[in-house]
Design a protein around this motif. Structure first.
Motif, PDB file in Angstrom:
ATOM      1  N   ILE A 186     -55.660  84.387 100.026  1.00 56.53           N
ATOM      2  CA  ILE A 186     -56.625  83.360  99.639  1.00 56.53           C
ATOM      3  C   ILE A 186     -58.054  83.828  99.871  1.00 56.53           C
ATOM      4  O   ILE A 186     -58.985  83.185  99.443  1.00 56.53           O
ATOM      5  CB  ILE A 186     -56.355  82.035 100.394  1.00 56.53           C
ATOM      6  N   SER A 187     -58.217  84.963 100.504  1.00 57.43           N
ATOM      7  CA  SER A 187     -59.545  85.499 100.803  1.00 57.43           C
ATOM      8  C   SER A 187     -59.943  86.477  99.692  1.00 57.43           C
ATOM      9  O   SER A 187     -59.949  87.683  99.869  1.00 57.43           O
ATOM     10  CB  SER A 187     -59.519  86.187 102.164  1.00 57.43           C
ATOM     11  N   THR A 188     -60.299  85.936  98.534  1.00 61.70           N
ATOM     12  CA  THR A 188     -60.512  86.763  97.348  1.00 61.70           C
ATOM     13  C   THR A 188     -61.909  87.366  97.224  1.00 61.70           C
ATOM     14  O   THR A 188     -62.076  88.354  96.520  1.00 61.70           O
ATOM     15  CB  THR A 188     -60.216  85.955  96.078  1.00 61.70           C
ATOM     16  N   ASP A 189     -62.872  86.793  97.860  1.00 63.36           N
ATOM     17  CA  ASP A 189     -64.250  87.277  97.722  1.00 63.36           C
ATOM     18  C   ASP A 189     -64.789  87.937  98.980  1.00 63.36           C
ATOM     19  O   ASP A 189     -65.996  88.060  99.160  1.00 63.36           O
ATOM     20  CB  ASP A 189     -65.190  86.124  97.339  1.00 63.36           C
ATOM     21  N   GLU A 190     -63.914  88.382  99.852  1.00 65.27           N
ATOM     22  CA  GLU A 190     -64.367  88.917 101.134  1.00 65.27           C
ATOM     23  C   GLU A 190     -65.169  90.207 101.003  1.00 65.27           C
ATOM     24  O   GLU A 190     -65.926  90.554 101.904  1.00 65.27           O
ATOM     25  CB  GLU A 190     -63.191  89.122 102.074  1.00 65.27           C
ATOM     26  N   HIS A 191     -65.028  90.909  99.896  1.00 67.29           N
ATOM     27  CA  HIS A 191     -65.828  92.112  99.688  1.00 67.29           C
ATOM     28  C   HIS A 191     -67.319  91.771  99.684  1.00 67.29           C
ATOM     29  O   HIS A 191     -68.147  92.601 100.028  1.00 67.29           O
ATOM     30  CB  HIS A 191     -65.432  92.805  98.376  1.00 67.29           C
ATOM     31  N   ARG A 192     -67.645  90.547  99.335  1.00 64.25           N
ATOM     32  CA  ARG A 192     -69.050  90.128  99.284  1.00 64.25           C
ATOM     33  C   ARG A 192     -69.696  90.012 100.658  1.00 64.25           C
ATOM     34  O   ARG A 192     -70.908  89.898 100.760  1.00 64.25           O
ATOM     35  CB  ARG A 192     -69.159  88.820  98.527  1.00 64.25           C
ATOM     36  N   LEU A 193     -68.890  90.067 101.697  1.00 63.55           N
ATOM     37  CA  LEU A 193     -69.440  90.004 103.051  1.00 63.55           C
ATOM     38  C   LEU A 193     -70.326  91.211 103.360  1.00 63.55           C
ATOM     39  O   LEU A 193     -71.149  91.150 104.268  1.00 63.55           O
ATOM     40  CB  LEU A 193     -68.304  89.902 104.078  1.00 63.55           C
ATOM     41  N   VAL A 194     -70.152  92.312 102.632  1.00 64.57           N
ATOM     42  CA  VAL A 194     -70.980  93.506 102.840  1.00 64.57           C
ATOM     43  C   VAL A 194     -71.764  93.893 101.589  1.00 64.57           C
ATOM     44  O   VAL A 194     -72.433  94.914 101.571  1.00 64.57           O
ATOM     45  CB  VAL A 194     -70.148  94.723 103.310  1.00 64.57           C
ATOM     46  N   GLU A 195     -71.664  93.078 100.561  1.00 65.72           N
ATOM     47  CA  GLU A 195     -72.263  93.430  99.275  1.00 65.72           C
ATOM     48  C   GLU A 195     -73.765  93.680  99.357  1.00 65.72           C
ATOM     49  O   GLU A 195     -74.277  94.595  98.715  1.00 65.72           O
ATOM     50  CB  GLU A 195     -71.964  92.324  98.259  1.00 65.72           C
ATOM     51  N   SER A 196     -74.471  92.905 100.151  1.00 64.53           N
ATOM     52  CA  SER A 196     -75.922  93.073 100.223  1.00 64.53           C
ATOM     53  C   SER A 196     -76.322  94.327 100.998  1.00 64.53           C
ATOM     54  O   SER A 196     -77.318  94.964 100.683  1.00 64.53           O
ATOM     55  CB  SER A 196     -76.581  91.841 100.854  1.00 64.53           C
ATOM     56  N   GLU A 197     -75.535  94.712 102.006  1.00 61.82           N
ATOM     57  CA  GLU A 197     -75.889  95.887 102.803  1.00 61.82           C
ATOM     58  C   GLU A 197     -75.271  97.181 102.281  1.00 61.82           C
ATOM     59  O   GLU A 197     -75.829  98.257 102.475  1.00 61.82           O
ATOM     60  CB  GLU A 197     -75.513  95.684 104.271  1.00 61.82           C
ATOM     61  N   ASP A 198     -74.108  97.097 101.627  1.00 61.97           N
ATOM     62  CA  ASP A 198     -73.445  98.295 101.111  1.00 61.97           C
ATOM     63  C   ASP A 198     -72.583  97.922  99.902  1.00 61.97           C
ATOM     64  O   ASP A 198     -71.366  97.743 100.024  1.00 61.97           O
ATOM     65  CB  ASP A 198     -72.603  98.950 102.203  1.00 61.97           C
ATOM     66  N   PRO A 199     -73.208  97.832  98.726  1.00 61.28           N
ATOM     67  CA  PRO A 199     -72.458  97.409  97.539  1.00 61.28           C
ATOM     68  C   PRO A 199     -71.314  98.354  97.179  1.00 61.28           C
ATOM     69  O   PRO A 199     -70.283  97.916  96.663  1.00 61.28           O
ATOM     70  CB  PRO A 199     -73.498  97.372  96.421  1.00 61.28           C
ATOM     71  N   PHE A 200     -71.450  99.643  97.470  1.00 65.50           N
ATOM     72  CA  PHE A 200     -70.392 100.587  97.152  1.00 65.50           C
ATOM     73  C   PHE A 200     -69.163 100.329  98.019  1.00 65.50           C
ATOM     74  O   PHE A 200     -68.034 100.332  97.522  1.00 65.50           O
ATOM     75  CB  PHE A 200     -70.883 102.027  97.302  1.00 65.50           C
ATOM     76  N   LEU A 201     -69.368 100.091  99.308  1.00 64.46           N
ATOM     77  CA  LEU A 201     -68.259  99.753 100.195  1.00 64.46           C
ATOM     78  C   LEU A 201     -67.593  98.460  99.735  1.00 64.46           C
ATOM     79  O   LEU A 201     -66.367  98.354  99.738  1.00 64.46           O
ATOM     80  CB  LEU A 201     -68.724  99.628 101.648  1.00 64.46           C
ATOM     81  N   ALA A 202     -68.382  97.489  99.312  1.00 63.51           N
ATOM     82  CA  ALA A 202     -67.823  96.230  98.801  1.00 63.51           C
ATOM     83  C   ALA A 202     -66.930  96.491  97.595  1.00 63.51           C
ATOM     84  O   ALA A 202     -65.816  95.956  97.509  1.00 63.51           O
ATOM     85  CB  ALA A 202     -68.946  95.264  98.433  1.00 63.51           C
ATOM     86  N   ASP A 203     -67.383  97.338  96.682  1.00 59.73           N
ATOM     87  CA  ASP A 203     -66.581  97.663  95.496  1.00 59.73           C
ATOM     88  C   ASP A 203     -65.307  98.414  95.872  1.00 59.73           C
ATOM     89  O   ASP A 203     -64.242  98.170  95.303  1.00 59.73           O
ATOM     90  CB  ASP A 203     -67.393  98.489  94.501  1.00 59.73           C
ATOM     91  N   LEU A 204     -65.421  99.348  96.823  1.00 61.20           N
ATOM     92  CA  LEU A 204     -64.239 100.084  97.266  1.00 61.20           C
ATOM     93  C   LEU A 204     -63.201  99.139  97.866  1.00 61.20           C
ATOM     94  O   LEU A 204     -62.002  99.257  97.585  1.00 61.20           O
ATOM     95  CB  LEU A 204     -64.617 101.149  98.298  1.00 61.20           C
ATOM     96  N   TRP A 205     -63.664  98.210  98.693  1.00 58.49           N
ATOM     97  CA  TRP A 205     -62.737  97.281  99.337  1.00 58.49           C
ATOM     98  C   TRP A 205     -62.054  96.384  98.303  1.00 58.49           C
ATOM     99  O   TRP A 205     -60.847  96.158  98.353  1.00 58.49           O
ATOM    100  CB  TRP A 205     -63.433  96.438 100.404  1.00 58.49           C
ATOM    101  N   LYS A 206     -62.832  95.891  97.353  1.00 60.06           N
ATOM    102  CA  LYS A 206     -62.271  95.030  96.307  1.00 60.06           C
ATOM    103  C   LYS A 206     -61.201  95.790  95.517  1.00 60.06           C
ATOM    104  O   LYS A 206     -60.115  95.264  95.255  1.00 60.06           O
ATOM    105  CB  LYS A 206     -63.384  94.548  95.391  1.00 60.06           C
ATOM    106  N   ALA A 207     -61.496  97.028  95.147  1.00 57.52           N
ATOM    107  CA  ALA A 207     -60.544  97.841  94.393  1.00 57.52           C
ATOM    108  C   ALA A 207     -59.306  98.166  95.228  1.00 57.52           C
ATOM    109  O   ALA A 207     -58.177  98.138  94.722  1.00 57.52           O
ATOM    110  CB  ALA A 207     -61.212  99.126  93.919  1.00 57.52           C
ATOM    111  N   TYR A 208     -59.504  98.470  96.510  1.00 62.20           N
ATOM    112  CA  TYR A 208     -58.382  98.773  97.398  1.00 62.20           C
ATOM    113  C   TYR A 208     -57.422  97.588  97.476  1.00 62.20           C
ATOM    114  O   TYR A 208     -56.220  97.726  97.311  1.00 62.20           O
ATOM    115  CB  TYR A 208     -58.887  99.161  98.791  1.00 62.20           C
ATOM    116  N   LYS A 209     -57.972  96.410  97.712  1.00 61.23           N
ATOM    117  CA  LYS A 209     -57.128  95.224  97.814  1.00 61.23           C
ATOM    118  C   LYS A 209     -56.390  94.947  96.511  1.00 61.23           C
ATOM    119  O   LYS A 209     -55.224  94.590  96.514  1.00 61.23           O
ATOM    120  CB  LYS A 209     -57.963  94.002  98.197  1.00 61.23           C
ATOM    121  N   ARG A 210     -57.074  95.143  95.400  1.00 57.92           N
ATOM    122  CA  ARG A 210     -56.430  94.910  94.105  1.00 57.92           C
ATOM    123  C   ARG A 210     -55.240  95.859  93.925  1.00 57.92           C
ATOM    124  O   ARG A 210     -54.177  95.455  93.456  1.00 57.92           O
ATOM    125  CB  ARG A 210     -57.439  95.084  92.980  1.00 57.92           C
TER     126      ARG A 210
END
Length: 126
Positions: free
Chosen positions: A79-103
């Protein structure tokens, strides 16, 4: 909204480290253990815990190995679908990596997920 609050702000650093070390056990319904590890990692990093990165990476590698072997059923619903956004402002690349990893994990694609895990490790310097 970045998903449910998985971390009690009143928890001590020691409690959070202990939960991250346990990593493969989740008591939160509808949340993947990887998501719990992510939230614990981010909170420990925010608090300046020096072991946050190595513990997080170790937990992810353990969870990834368990999923790859399929030996122990591990939840894929989250149910935690947008958690990558927790770091999006400080490290957008890490946010994208995490989103892709979870997917990849949710779609039972451990091969591509392992490449993303290595990229996450490099990004975190671990």
């Amino acid at each position: 909204m970045h998903g449910p609050a998985l971390i009690d702000p009143a928890s001590t650093d020691r409690d959070l480290v202990r939960r991250l070390r346990a990593g493969t056990v989740t008591d939160t319904a509808g949340v993947m253990p990887e998501s719990l590890a992510w939230h614990l990692f981010l909170e420990l990093r925010r608090r300046g815990e020096p072991s946050a990165v190595p513990l997080f990476l170790k937990t992810l590698r353990t969870l990834h190995a368990r999923r790859s072997l399929g030996a122990v059923p591990t939840p894929n619903d989250d149910i935690s679908t947008d958690e990558h956004r927790l770091v999006e402002s400080e490290d957008p690349f890490l946010a994208d990596l995490w989103k892709a990893y979870k997917r990849c994990i949710q779609n039972n694609r451990p091969g591509p997920a392992s490449h993303l895990l290595r990229d996450i490790q490099e990004r975190l310097g671990g």
